[in-house]
Design an enzyme around this catalytic site. Structure first.
Site, PDB file in Angstrom:
ATOM      1  N   GLU A  53       0.549  -1.669   0.075  1.00 18.81           N
ATOM      2  CA  GLU A  53       0.192   0.244   0.158  1.00 18.81           C
ATOM      3  C   GLU A  53       1.103   0.870  -0.019  1.00 18.81           C
ATOM      4  O   GLU A  53       1.490   1.675   0.751  1.00 18.81           O
ATOM      5  CB  GLU A  53      -0.650   0.539   0.973  1.00 18.81           C
ATOM      6  N   CYS A  84       5.340  -2.431  -8.978  1.00 20.97           N
ATOM      7  CA  CYS A  84       3.465  -2.045  -7.795  1.00 20.97           C
ATOM      8  C   CYS A  84       3.832  -0.418  -7.078  1.00 20.97           C
ATOM      9  O   CYS A  84       3.889   0.485  -7.460  1.00 20.97           O
ATOM     10  CB  CYS A  84       3.187  -3.089  -7.103  1.00 20.97           C
ATOM     11  N   ARG A 115      -2.674   6.210 -10.131  1.00 18.39           N
ATOM     12  CA  ARG A 115      -2.413   4.924  -8.908  1.00 18.39           C
ATOM     13  C   ARG A 115      -3.715   3.631  -9.494  1.00 18.39           C
ATOM     14  O   ARG A 115      -4.808   4.139 -10.039  1.00 18.39           O
ATOM     15  CB  ARG A 115      -3.211   5.060  -7.689  1.00 18.39           C
ATOM     16  N   ILE A 142      -1.393  -6.533  -9.571  1.00 26.26           N
ATOM     17  CA  ILE A 142      -2.274  -6.122  -8.681  1.00 26.26           C
ATOM     18  C   ILE A 142      -2.662  -5.116  -8.207  1.00 26.26           C
ATOM     19  O   ILE A 142      -2.223  -4.279  -8.284  1.00 26.26           O
ATOM     20  CB  ILE A 142      -1.612  -7.419  -8.146  1.00 26.26           C
ATOM     21  N   HIS A 178       4.471  -7.456 -11.404  1.00 28.00           N
ATOM     22  CA  HIS A 178       5.549  -7.966  -9.872  1.00 28.00           C
ATOM     23  C   HIS A 178       6.272  -9.331 -10.533  1.00 28.00           C
ATOM     24  O   HIS A 178       5.809 -10.232 -10.251  1.00 28.00           O
ATOM     25  CB  HIS A 178       4.371  -8.432  -9.045  1.00 28.00           C
ATOM     26  N   GLU A 180       8.358 -10.385  -8.786  1.00 24.65           N
ATOM     27  CA  GLU A 180       8.856 -11.620  -8.067  1.00 24.65           C
ATOM     28  C   GLU A 180       7.739 -12.945  -7.292  1.00 24.65           C
ATOM     29  O   GLU A 180       8.023 -13.137  -7.134  1.00 24.65           O
ATOM     30  CB  GLU A 180       9.271 -10.912  -6.713  1.00 24.65           C
TER      31      GLU A 180
HETATM   32  N1  GLN Z   1      -2.837   0.046  -5.150  1.00 24.73           N
HETATM   33  C1  GLN Z   1      -1.895   0.211  -4.326  1.00 24.73           C
HETATM   34  C2  GLN Z   1      -1.083   0.895  -3.749  1.00 24.73           C
HETATM   35  O1  GLN Z   1      -1.753   2.276  -4.426  1.00 24.73           O
HETATM   36  C3  GLN Z   1      -0.747  -1.004  -5.292  1.00 24.73           C
HETATM   37  C4  GLN Z   1      -0.946  -2.404  -5.657  1.00 24.73           C
HETATM   38  C5  GLN Z   1      -0.061  -3.501  -5.530  1.00 24.73           C
HETATM   39  O2  GLN Z   1       1.104  -2.927  -5.420  1.00 24.73           O
HETATM   40  N2  GLN Z   1      -0.309  -4.532  -5.618  1.00 24.73           N
HETATM   41  O3  GLN Z   1      -0.414   1.177  -2.718  1.00 24.73           O
END
Ligand code: GLN
Length: 197
Positions: A53, A84, A115, A142, A178, A180
């Site tokens: 997050e 991400c 985002r 994701i 991702h 990883e």
């Molecule tokens: N939606 C998340 C954000 O805005 C990021 C999602 C993720 O890292 N899998 O922080």
């Protein structure tokens, strides 16, 4: 070689495992350390900011000095990768969600990031991308952000639909997906070799 993974929150362990595998594959004598405190990044040769997050990771890295250490490491030319939420943190500019949540960014990658760019309907998905310098890569997204503007000196590495989803500015690598979460270590290999800048 010592690789730090910012372990404040998110998919930290997956990056630790991927780096271990990559070091072994490249025959590099090294270690990987997940950290949530100041003093580790400054002693490392590369750093990864994982997904999670972005609002939470931002608060934590800016409150205890980790952010300054990442910036210093980046300025010394060492490899820095954000995936991400990590991409959001690396970016120079954010969208209205980033602004509204007062999320402080590191500003190391000259891009504007959006985002949750792919909406609620497609919270997570997997797609094969063409990634420059790497080739075809199975990318897991994701609740992913995306890059909507790319500044000078930024090399676009991959696109998906109308967005840029991987970009590099010298030793700084930002990915909306991702690497990883798949067994393929090619992106981690590429990242660990980014220290000639
Ligand atoms: N939606 C998340 C954000 O805005 C990021 C999602 C993720 O890292 N899998 O922080």
């Amino acid at each position: 070689m010592r690789v730090a993974v910012i372990g404040v929150q998110g998919d930290v362990e997956e990056h630790v495992i991927a780096v271990k595998k990559t070091l072994k594959k490249l025959g590099i004598d090294g270690e990987v350390v997940a950290t949530r405190r100041a003093g580790v990044v400054s002693e490392s040769d590369a750093v990864i900011i994982p997904g999670g997050e972005s609002t939470t990771i931002s608060k934590l890295i800016f409150s205890d000095g980790i952010a300054d250490e990442i910036i210093e490491l980046a300025e010394s030319g060492k490899p820095v990768m954000g995936t991400c939420a990590g991409l959001i943190l690396l970016s120079k500019y954010g969208d209205e969600q980033v602004i509204k949540t007062d999320t402080r960014l590191l500003g190391l990658l000259n891009v504007r990031v959006k985002r949750n760019a792919f909406g609620r309907q497609r919270e997570s998905f997997q797609v094969e991308l063409d990634v420059k310098h790497i080739g075809r890569f199975d990318a897991v997204f994701i609740r992913a952000p995306a890059i909507v503007e790319v500044g000078k000196n930024v090399e676009v590495l991959a696109r998906f639909e109308e967005y840029v989803v991987a970009a590099q500015e010298n030793n700084i690598l930002g990915l909306a997906f991702h690497p990883e979460l798949t067994d393929d270590t090619r992106i981690h290999e590429y990242f660990l070799r980014l220290n000639e800048f």
